[in-house]
Structures are given as C-alpha cells and as structure tokens.
Motif scaffolding. Sequence first.
Motif, PDB file in Angstrom:
ATOM      1  N   GLY A  18       0.276  -1.336  -0.096  1.00 57.64           N
ATOM      2  CA  GLY A  18      -0.428  -0.429  -0.193  1.00 57.64           C
ATOM      3  C   GLY A  18       0.811   1.266  -0.263  1.00 57.64           C
ATOM      4  O   GLY A  18       0.787   1.814  -1.172  1.00 57.64           O
ATOM      5  N   PRO A  19       1.826   1.510   0.736  1.00 61.00           N
ATOM      6  CA  PRO A  19       2.627   2.389   0.494  1.00 61.00           C
ATOM      7  C   PRO A  19       3.571   2.583  -0.642  1.00 61.00           C
ATOM      8  O   PRO A  19       4.253   3.790  -0.829  1.00 61.00           O
ATOM      9  N   LEU A  20       4.075   1.402  -1.361  1.00 59.47           N
ATOM     10  CA  LEU A  20       4.463   1.658  -2.352  1.00 59.47           C
ATOM     11  C   LEU A  20       3.648   2.446  -3.298  1.00 59.47           C
ATOM     12  O   LEU A  20       4.184   3.615  -4.394  1.00 59.47           O
ATOM     13  N   LEU A  21       2.330   1.953  -3.623  1.00 65.46           N
ATOM     14  CA  LEU A  21       1.787   2.676  -4.379  1.00 65.46           C
ATOM     15  C   LEU A  21       1.550   3.923  -3.887  1.00 65.46           C
ATOM     16  O   LEU A  21       1.570   5.060  -5.154  1.00 65.46           O
ATOM     17  N   GLU A  22       1.467   4.474  -2.646  1.00 64.08           N
ATOM     18  CA  GLU A  22       1.200   5.769  -2.397  1.00 64.08           C
ATOM     19  C   GLU A  22       2.549   6.029  -2.927  1.00 64.08           C
ATOM     20  O   GLU A  22       2.566   7.497  -3.615  1.00 64.08           O
ATOM     21  N   ARG A  23       3.642   5.723  -2.928  1.00 68.66           N
ATOM     22  CA  ARG A  23       4.806   6.534  -2.900  1.00 68.66           C
ATOM     23  C   ARG A  23       5.102   7.086  -4.897  1.00 68.66           C
ATOM     24  O   ARG A  23       4.918   8.216  -5.072  1.00 68.66           O
ATOM     25  N   LEU A  24       4.233   6.387  -5.468  1.00 74.87           N
ATOM     26  CA  LEU A  24       4.231   7.096  -6.511  1.00 74.87           C
ATOM     27  C   LEU A  24       2.791   7.071  -7.304  1.00 74.87           C
ATOM     28  O   LEU A  24       3.394   8.386  -7.720  1.00 74.87           O
ATOM     29  N   ALA A  25       1.714   6.953  -6.072  1.00 75.65           N
ATOM     30  CA  ALA A  25       1.158   8.371  -6.580  1.00 75.65           C
ATOM     31  C   ALA A  25       1.767   9.581  -5.943  1.00 75.65           C
ATOM     32  O   ALA A  25       1.306  10.932  -6.597  1.00 75.65           O
ATOM     33  N   ASP A  26       2.312   9.841  -5.091  1.00 70.58           N
ATOM     34  CA  ASP A  26       2.890  10.986  -4.373  1.00 70.58           C
ATOM     35  C   ASP A  26       3.444  12.079  -5.817  1.00 70.58           C
ATOM     36  O   ASP A  26       3.880  12.631  -5.710  1.00 70.58           O
ATOM     37  N   HIS A  27       5.376  11.135  -5.479  1.00 69.10           N
ATOM     38  CA  HIS A  27       5.439  11.253  -7.148  1.00 69.10           C
ATOM     39  C   HIS A  27       4.801  12.034  -8.511  1.00 69.10           C
ATOM     40  O   HIS A  27       5.454  13.161  -8.292  1.00 69.10           O
ATOM     41  N   PHE A  28       3.633  12.067  -8.240  1.00 70.89           N
ATOM     42  CA  PHE A  28       3.028  12.259  -9.839  1.00 70.89           C
ATOM     43  C   PHE A  28       2.247  13.238  -9.262  1.00 70.89           C
ATOM     44  O   PHE A  28       0.679  13.987  -9.559  1.00 70.89           O
ATOM     45  N   ASP A  29       1.570  13.346  -8.202  1.00 74.59           N
ATOM     46  CA  ASP A  29       0.630  14.216  -6.850  1.00 74.59           C
ATOM     47  C   ASP A  29      -0.820  14.068  -7.853  1.00 74.59           C
ATOM     48  O   ASP A  29      -1.566  14.851  -7.747  1.00 74.59           O
ATOM     49  N   ILE A  30      -0.916  12.532  -7.239  1.00 70.21           N
ATOM     50  CA  ILE A  30      -2.270  12.031  -7.893  1.00 70.21           C
ATOM     51  C   ILE A  30      -2.804  11.880  -6.401  1.00 70.21           C
ATOM     52  O   ILE A  30      -2.149  10.651  -5.325  1.00 70.21           O
ATOM     53  N   TYR A  78       4.716  -3.897 -18.050  1.00 65.69           N
ATOM     54  CA  TYR A  78       5.057  -3.033 -18.816  1.00 65.69           C
ATOM     55  C   TYR A  78       4.636  -1.576 -18.125  1.00 65.69           C
ATOM     56  O   TYR A  78       5.117  -0.553 -18.820  1.00 65.69           O
ATOM     57  N   VAL A  79       3.948  -1.932 -16.944  1.00 66.97           N
ATOM     58  CA  VAL A  79       3.673  -0.501 -16.169  1.00 66.97           C
ATOM     59  C   VAL A  79       5.433   0.219 -15.625  1.00 66.97           C
ATOM     60  O   VAL A  79       5.624   1.284 -16.091  1.00 66.97           O
ATOM     61  N   ALA A  80       5.719  -0.974 -15.372  1.00 68.47           N
ATOM     62  CA  ALA A  80       7.426  -0.661 -14.657  1.00 68.47           C
ATOM     63  C   ALA A  80       8.753  -0.339 -15.495  1.00 68.47           C
ATOM     64  O   ALA A  80       8.377   1.072 -15.601  1.00 68.47           O
ATOM     65  N   GLY A  87      11.395   8.123 -17.104  1.00 70.46           N
ATOM     66  CA  GLY A  87      12.526   8.813 -15.882  1.00 70.46           C
ATOM     67  C   GLY A  87      11.538   8.681 -14.214  1.00 70.46           C
ATOM     68  O   GLY A  87      11.957   9.305 -13.524  1.00 70.46           O
ATOM     69  N   VAL A  88      10.513   8.178 -14.520  1.00 71.35           N
ATOM     70  CA  VAL A  88      10.316   7.796 -12.448  1.00 71.35           C
ATOM     71  C   VAL A  88      11.681   7.209 -12.089  1.00 71.35           C
ATOM     72  O   VAL A  88      12.021   6.277 -12.695  1.00 71.35           O
ATOM     73  N   PRO A  89      11.746   7.896 -11.168  1.00 69.97           N
ATOM     74  CA  PRO A  89      12.831   7.299  -9.444  1.00 69.97           C
ATOM     75  C   PRO A  89      12.465   5.419  -9.655  1.00 69.97           C
ATOM     76  O   PRO A  89      10.665   5.587  -9.295  1.00 69.97           O
ATOM     77  N   ALA A  90      13.547   4.430  -9.461  1.00 67.70           N
ATOM     78  CA  ALA A  90      13.152   3.530  -8.872  1.00 67.70           C
ATOM     79  C   ALA A  90      12.364   3.175  -7.338  1.00 67.70           C
ATOM     80  O   ALA A  90      11.186   2.546  -7.186  1.00 67.70           O
ATOM     81  N   LYS A  91      13.118   4.395  -7.115  1.00 68.76           N
ATOM     82  CA  LYS A  91      11.914   3.733  -5.600  1.00 68.76           C
ATOM     83  C   LYS A  91      10.724   4.258  -6.172  1.00 68.76           C
ATOM     84  O   LYS A  91      10.081   3.750  -5.152  1.00 68.76           O
ATOM     85  N   PHE A  96       5.725  -1.611  -8.817  1.00 69.30           N
ATOM     86  CA  PHE A  96       4.674  -1.858 -10.267  1.00 69.30           C
ATOM     87  C   PHE A  96       6.783  -3.371 -10.774  1.00 69.30           C
ATOM     88  O   PHE A  96       6.532  -4.144 -11.043  1.00 69.30           O
ATOM     89  N   SER A  97       7.304  -2.725 -10.460  1.00 67.45           N
ATOM     90  CA  SER A  97       8.706  -3.824 -10.177  1.00 67.45           C
ATOM     91  C   SER A  97       8.835  -4.589  -9.756  1.00 67.45           C
ATOM     92  O   SER A  97       8.969  -5.512  -9.838  1.00 67.45           O
TER      93      SER A  97
END
Length: 160
Positions: A18-30, A78-80, A87-91, A96-97
């Motif tokens: 859950g927090p891993l997915l939230e990190r991606l949402a935060d990256h995109f400010d979603i 595919y998403v990863a 250019g989305v950072p690995a973290k 998805f990775s």
Amino acid sequence: ARNYWDEMGRGNPKGMHGPLLERLADHFDIHTTIEGTQPEALAVGNVLVGFACNRRYAFQSIGALGVIELTAPTRAGYVAEGLRRLGVPAKARQYFSLHAILDVRHSAAWNDEVLRPLVAEDPRRARPLAEGALLRLLCGARCFERYRAEFGLIEERHAA
C-alpha cells in the motif's frame, strides 16, 4: 498466506505494498477520491467484492483472484517499463517493479495449490472458477479500454 505476507512487506513496514503504491501516487501528485474514479475502474473492484459477499460465488471469487495473479506480472512489467521510460525514479516505481517479479511465484502457487486441487477434487468447479476469471478479465479489459480512451490512444467504444 504467503501472498498476503508479501503484500505486507514480509513484516517490514517499508515493504508494505500500500505505501509503495502511495509513493508512486505522491510522485505524480495524484490524490484521487472515489468521485474522481472512472466507473470501469470501480467495476474491477466491485466484481471482486460482489463475489466475496456471497458464499454462492466462492468459486467465482477464487477464479477471479487467480486470474489477477496470472496476469499481474505482465501488466506490472509493462507499467514498470513505461514508468522507467518516463524517468520515474526506481524508488517511486518499486510497486510495479516488485509485482512484475513477485507475482510470477504467486501465480504458480495459486495454480498448484488452489486451482488445480479444487478442480481435481470436483471437476464441476472448473466452470464457476472460469466464470470468475472471465468476468474479472472482462472488467479489466473495459477498464484498460477506458484508460486508453482517456489518454487519447483510441476512440472510446460504447456498448450498444
């Protein structure tokens, strides 16, 4: 249980999915709300909840969950890869990775330890298992069609 343990980061809060997915949402400010969610995306979850709410649909529920594990590695891969190209950072793309690799094992275990034994015990179970899988795949296909339309990749098709 092993799948859930993986989802919970194997006891490490930093690895919880859950927090891993939230990190991606935060990256995109979603930061979406249910009101901002496309109906086709809601249907993906609703079909799973609908199956789970009535014991009559237990095998459909199992089939739907099984097909999620079967299709997740390719979809997540595919998403990863797309996120990497953007250019989305690995973290930020770690959710998805991780699923591109981890869900290969989950799918194999699901097939070997759940689906095959259920059908071996009673072959009549194959039909409701397949029904659940197909309904989940249909909802997913409609959802991805909507996403492609929203991104201008295809014209949206409406059911007659």
